[in-house]
Structure formats: C-alpha cells, structure tokens
Design an enzyme around this catalytic site. Structure first.
Site, mmCIF file in Angstrom:
data_model
loop_
_atom_site.group_PDB
_atom_site.id
_atom_site.type_symbol
_atom_site.label_atom_id
_atom_site.label_comp_id
_atom_site.label_asym_id
_atom_site.label_seq_id
_atom_site.Cartn_x
_atom_site.Cartn_y
_atom_site.Cartn_z
ATOM 1 N N GLU A 152 3.627 37.484 -19.447
ATOM 2 C CA GLU A 152 5.034 37.733 -19.124
ATOM 3 C C GLU A 152 5.617 36.580 -18.305
ATOM 4 O O GLU A 152 6.746 36.121 -18.545
ATOM 5 C CB GLU A 152 5.174 39.060 -18.357
ATOM 6 C CG GLU A 152 4.888 40.297 -19.187
ATOM 7 C CD GLU A 152 3.408 40.566 -19.393
ATOM 8 O OE1 GLU A 152 3.072 41.445 -20.203
ATOM 9 O OE2 GLU A 152 2.570 39.882 -18.749
ATOM 10 N N SER A 178 -11.731 33.998 -7.091
ATOM 11 C CA SER A 178 -13.048 33.735 -7.674
ATOM 12 C C SER A 178 -13.988 33.103 -6.649
ATOM 13 O O SER A 178 -13.629 32.123 -5.994
ATOM 14 C CB SER A 178 -12.914 32.805 -8.877
ATOM 15 O OG SER A 178 -12.099 33.384 -9.873
ATOM 16 N N SER A 202 -2.832 34.640 -5.510
ATOM 17 C CA SER A 202 -2.391 35.954 -5.979
ATOM 18 C C SER A 202 -2.442 36.999 -4.866
ATOM 19 O O SER A 202 -3.317 36.956 -3.996
ATOM 20 C CB SER A 202 -3.259 36.418 -7.148
ATOM 21 O OG SER A 202 -3.150 35.537 -8.239
ATOM 22 N N GLN A 205 -9.152 29.810 -4.489
ATOM 23 C CA GLN A 205 -7.693 29.719 -4.614
ATOM 24 C C GLN A 205 -7.062 31.000 -4.082
ATOM 25 O O GLN A 205 -7.200 32.067 -4.685
ATOM 26 C CB GLN A 205 -7.325 29.501 -6.090
ATOM 27 C CG GLN A 205 -5.852 29.268 -6.345
ATOM 28 C CD GLN A 205 -5.585 28.994 -7.823
ATOM 29 O OE1 GLN A 205 -6.497 29.052 -8.652
ATOM 30 N NE2 GLN A 205 -4.351 28.700 -8.163
ATOM 31 N N GLU A 229 -3.955 23.830 -13.918
ATOM 32 C CA GLU A 229 -4.654 25.028 -14.374
ATOM 33 C C GLU A 229 -4.233 25.417 -15.787
ATOM 34 O O GLU A 229 -5.021 25.968 -16.550
ATOM 35 C CB GLU A 229 -4.365 26.181 -13.400
ATOM 36 C CG GLU A 229 -5.188 27.428 -13.626
ATOM 37 C CD GLU A 229 -4.940 28.489 -12.560
ATOM 38 O OE1 GLU A 229 -5.823 29.315 -12.345
ATOM 39 O OE2 GLU A 229 -3.853 28.474 -11.947
#
Length: 411
Positions: free
Chosen positions: A389, A174, A142, A139, A257
C-alpha cells in the site's frame, strides 16, 4: 522503422546492450572461483544463536577474501566496486545458495548512509566494525502504532544536557537481540507535521533503558523483535545529519533497501525451477501435472514475471550507473517482486498439496520442508521493506503526480 531495420549509424543509438563487459565477467569468474573453494556446506542450526554464530563466521571469511561491502569506497574497507559489479556479486552469491551475511543492515543500509551523511568521526568509529561483523546493527524504524506510515512514528527524543533522551517502542527489528547498534528514527519536534521534525540517530542497544523482546513467527524463528526504549540517553555526536532533518536521510536508507533486488531475482528463478519440476514429476508420490493447461498458463505467467523482474532490476541499475538518484521509482521494483513472489508461492502450495503442511524436516516433507518454509516466510513479502500500500502511494504521488488522498472525517 524498427531499431533492427535502421541503418547502422542509427542502430548504434537505439539498440540496448544487455551484455556484461569483459571486466565484469572476469569479476564474476573470480567470485565463482572463490565461492567454489570456500562455500560452507548446508547446515541446520539448533538455535537462532547458533545460526547467528555460523553467519558471523561466514561473514568474517568473506571479509578475509574482501567480499564484504565491495560497493563501499576503498578508503572505508570496500573494493570501490561499480554498481554493476555489486549487482553481479549479489546475483552470484544467491545463485551459489551461499548463506546471507549476518550484518546485512550494517553493510547494505548503515554503511552507505553514514558514508553519505555521517561525520568523519562517525565514519571512523563505526564503519571499520561493520564489514567483519565485529559489531552488528539493526534498524529501529517501524512502530506498532504507526501502521504502514513511517512518518506517523511516536518515539520522541527530548533534549537533555549534551544529548537526547529517547522514549518509545519499535517493532519488526531483525536480530535486535544480537545487535550492538541501531539506526533510529525519533521525533525531535512534536509540533512539526508528519515527516518534519524527525531526526536520525545511532542508538546503543546496550544502553540502560533498552529492552528487546523476540517475536516468534510462523516458521518458528525469532529473528524479529520488539524494542522498548525507556529514557535512553543518546549523546549529541550520535545524531546523523541535522536535527529535524532525518527524514531525508531515512529516504537514503530506504532507497538502498528497495532498489535492485538481484538476490530476490535469483531466489525466484530457482523457485520457478522448483515449480516446473513439481509440475513434471509430482511432489514425492503425487501425480505429475504435465497436462494441466490452466497450470501451464500460470507457470508461463510466472516465467514472464521473473523476466520482468530482471529487466526492472537492470533499469534501476542503469540509473545508478548514470549516477542518477534512485528516486521513488525504486518502490516499483519492491512492489513488483514481492507480489510476484506471493503468486508463485500460491502455485507452489497447490503443487505440494497436503505435503505443503510439512514445513519441518521429516519423512513427509518435500525438499526437507524448505519449500513450505519459503511459503511461510514470503507471506510477509508485501509487508517488510514497506507495505504494498505504501509503495503504491509513493508511486501514485511522487511518480504519477496524483493528488494526495485525504482521510474523510466522520460526521
């Protein structure tokens, strides 16, 4: 009048049935029987590559028994299992302490996303290779410069000929060093604000210009990576959905997810059992803490929160069963269990005492270091799959309807 005191006709519409149907219990029994016959013994792996090879073989064994991607439609290799059966599957796999499949991103995120948004050509090309772990996925969402705000990504995809050229950097990816493909978010319209102008791509990890660098963690493992993309060519038919509309598709991926977390529920049920055992018996030579009233209250609170996690999962399960979208409420499930996990692991370290420093197998490690390694791993629970957050912001803005906070400019 309470539901219990109400007449039978009224109770029929107010009581909540938390039991599983006979068909669902039969499904559970079938899975338990298969696991008893096929579950591999626990294994310590010398290298991450050895672990990946072991998990790939395990996934292929599961696939041979038709236990991979059971929630996928039958036309794409799944069982067409109901959302409840999928939940039961994850619960039983965790309860048996079975290894996780290696292609989790492919099975749980990529598959449902492509089934919902991909072209028929994309489904035919990519889906058959996911379930048997013939091609692994990662994935590419990020970024180091985006912090917790995924819409602040800077990776750009520029039109060139019959495709796009992608340049940027991703992080916390990952198993990228073993992946053949990645789902990639990149900005295709730099003038568009925030979530607009983002597209969703399939990226070839073996393409020229892709560099993968492992990141060593506190546990000593290196399954996370940073990925550098230097003018990587992505062909036009690897765009999922429409150009500049990738954020809506990404939210489909993120909802899968962050939805139900039965595996985490079972893991933390077992952690609660470990906490109770350590309090009663001590940690290999340490005095037990049976009479500690403060600890007793903390353990009771942990037990309550584990039960709340179960009920949160079932609430989400009900939405799925009614074919309602998961929506932003899925963020609450992830937020709750991740912070619960860290509180439970803090109690764990208190009970382990100095032996909590021994996270590798050895004479002084409790449970072979498994519990101490669990503490180290779950320090990241409030970061992975969306920080706490970000989850709070989603709940505040999209569930409670609170105004979006504006950053104040310096004078």
């Amino acid at each position: 009048m309470s539901a219990v005191d109400a007449p039978a006709s009224a109770r029929a519409s107010t009581l909540v049935d938390l039991s599983f149907s006979p068909a669902e219990e039969a499904f559970r029994a079938e899975l338990r029987g298969w696991l008893r016959a096929h579950l591999p013994p626990p294994a310590e792996h010398a290298t991450l590559a050895d672990e990946v090879a072991f998990l790939r073989a395990w996934q292929r064994k599961l696939h041979a028994g038709r236990w991979v991607g059971i929630h996928w439609p039958c036309d794409y290799g799944g069982r067409g299992a109901s959302v409840v059966e999928h939940y039961v599957f994850q619960e039983e796999i965790a309860a048996a302490r079975a290894p996780e499949i290696i292609n989790r991103i492919g099975v749980n995120l990529v598959g449902p996303t492509l089934i919902g948004h991909g072209t028929e050509a994309q489904k035919r090309r990519f889906l058959p290779q996911i379930l048997p772990a013939d091609e692994l996925w990662c994935q590419l969402f990020s970024e180091p410069g985006a912090g917790s705000d995924l819409t602040a990504l800077r990776t750009r995809a520029e039109r060139r000929g019959d495709g796009w050229v992608v340049t940027g950097q991703k992080v916390w990816t990952s198993y990228a060093q073993f992946a053949r493909w990645g789902i990639l978010l990149a900005r295709t319209d730099p003038a568009a604000p925030r979530a607009r102008g983002i597209s969703y791509f399939i990226c070839d990890l073996q393409a020229p210009g892709v560099t993968v660098r492992p990141l060593r963690q506190m546990t000593g493992s290196e399954e996370f990576n940073e990925v550098f993309l230097e003018e990587v060519l992505v062909p036009h038919d690897h765009l999922v959905g429409r150009e500049n509309e990738g954020w809506a598709i990404a939210n489909t991926t993120l909802a899968h997810e962050r939805g139900t977390s039965p595996r985490q529920l079972v893991i933390h049920r077992m952690l609660l059992d470990d906490l109770l055992r350590l309090a009663r018996e001590g940690a290999d030579g340490q005095a037990p803490r049976r009479g500690d009233r403060v600890l007793r209250q903390r353990l009771a609170q942990h037990a309550i929160e584990v039960e709340i996690t179960r009920l949160n999962n079932w609430r989400t399960l009900t939405r799925l069963q009614r074919r309602e979208p998961l929506g932003p409420e899925a963020s609450f499930v992830k937020l709750f269990w991740s912070e619960m996990s860290q509180r439970m692991h803090d109690t764990l370290m208190e009970l382990l005492g100095p032996r909590g420093l021994c996270w590798q197998p050895g004479p002084h490690a409790v449970a072979g270091g498994r519990l101490a390694r669990s503490y180290l791993y779950y320090r990241a629970a409030s970061l992975f799959a969306g920080t706490s957050e970000i989850q709070r912001n989603i709940l505040a803005e999209r569930v409670l309807g609170l105004p979006r906070a504006r950053a104040e400019r310096a004078p």
